[in-house]
Design a protein around this motif. Sequence first.
Motif, PDB file in Angstrom:
ATOM      1  N   ASP A   1      18.445  34.788  17.586  1.00  0.00           N
ATOM      2  CA  ASP A   1      17.816  34.857  16.270  1.00  0.00           C
ATOM      3  C   ASP A   1      18.200  36.184  15.619  1.00  0.00           C
ATOM      4  O   ASP A   1      18.528  37.160  16.300  1.00  0.00           O
ATOM      5  CB  ASP A   1      16.291  34.772  16.400  1.00  0.00           C
TER       6      ASP A   1
ATOM      7  N   GLU B   1      20.982  30.100  23.110  1.00  0.00           N
ATOM      8  CA  GLU B   1      20.862  31.168  22.115  1.00  0.00           C
ATOM      9  C   GLU B   1      20.933  32.545  22.759  1.00  0.00           C
ATOM     10  O   GLU B   1      21.655  33.419  22.286  1.00  0.00           O
ATOM     11  CB  GLU B   1      19.535  31.044  21.362  1.00  0.00           C
ATOM     12  N   GLU B   2      20.175  32.731  23.840  1.00  0.00           N
ATOM     13  CA  GLU B   2      20.063  34.067  24.424  1.00  0.00           C
ATOM     14  C   GLU B   2      21.209  34.438  25.354  1.00  0.00           C
ATOM     15  O   GLU B   2      21.538  35.608  25.478  1.00  0.00           O
ATOM     16  CB  GLU B   2      18.725  34.199  25.159  1.00  0.00           C
TER      17      GLU B   2
ATOM     18  N   GLN C   1      26.719  33.386  22.698  1.00  0.00           N
ATOM     19  CA  GLN C   1      25.331  33.655  22.343  1.00  0.00           C
ATOM     20  C   GLN C   1      25.117  33.418  20.849  1.00  0.00           C
ATOM     21  O   GLN C   1      26.032  33.624  20.055  1.00  0.00           O
ATOM     22  CB  GLN C   1      24.977  35.123  22.605  1.00  0.00           C
ATOM     23  N   SER C   2      23.908  33.019  20.499  1.00  0.00           N
ATOM     24  CA  SER C   2      23.535  32.910  19.084  1.00  0.00           C
ATOM     25  C   SER C   2      22.053  33.255  18.928  1.00  0.00           C
ATOM     26  O   SER C   2      21.250  32.403  18.566  1.00  0.00           O
ATOM     27  CB  SER C   2      23.834  31.510  18.557  1.00  0.00           C
TER      28      SER C   2
ATOM     29  N   ARG D   1      17.857  25.051  24.255  1.00  0.00           N
ATOM     30  CA  ARG D   1      18.152  25.859  23.066  1.00  0.00           C
ATOM     31  C   ARG D   1      18.039  27.350  23.361  1.00  0.00           C
ATOM     32  O   ARG D   1      18.938  28.133  23.036  1.00  0.00           O
ATOM     33  CB  ARG D   1      17.202  25.470  21.924  1.00  0.00           C
ATOM     34  N   GLU D   2      16.950  27.754  23.995  1.00  0.00           N
ATOM     35  CA  GLU D   2      16.746  29.177  24.278  1.00  0.00           C
ATOM     36  C   GLU D   2      17.808  29.726  25.231  1.00  0.00           C
ATOM     37  O   GLU D   2      18.289  30.840  25.054  1.00  0.00           O
ATOM     38  CB  GLU D   2      15.346  29.423  24.837  1.00  0.00           C
TER      39      GLU D   2
END
Length: 178
Positions: free
Chosen positions: A137, A95-96, A134-135, A91-92
Amino acid sequence: MKDLVETTIASKLVYEGKILNLRVDQVTLPNGREGSREVVEFSQAVAVVAVKEDNKVLLVKQYRYPVGEVLMELPAGKMDQDENPEQCALRELQEETGYKPRSIQKICDFYTTPGFSSERMHLFLATGLTEGEQSPDEDEFVKVEEVPFDQAIQMIFEGKIQDGKTIAGLLAVEKKYR
């Protein structure tokens, strides 16, 4: 080893935050005297050494408020309550950086700063990367950098990479897989 163990007498939660807690414990020391220990409670976390086919490692630049600097780091983050380390690493990374790996394997885990924090870091190697979007936070602002692996190692010794988990991760991969 029992002659090194400290025993908790009392514990007081001083601060309960969104990402960490602070408690102060009274302990019995190995010599029988009493002492005080301040403990930052933090969830487990992950860091990912993501290496592309062209031998470039994915790093992220991110402003770190506590030190007042933009640091170059491995993609990383804290585990959610119902996540295992591998799920969090996947996940990280996505996301990053936007990348998804074909292969991910755990290298090791370690305590980041055991003198005052309970944080345990799980370190992964990701390969066979496929680029995506990318997604991050909503309060996370990162810039992805692709750095030749050997150059990233050199950046450690030049003081250009100063983040502990990143240093540990890059050197662990260098030693174990290269």
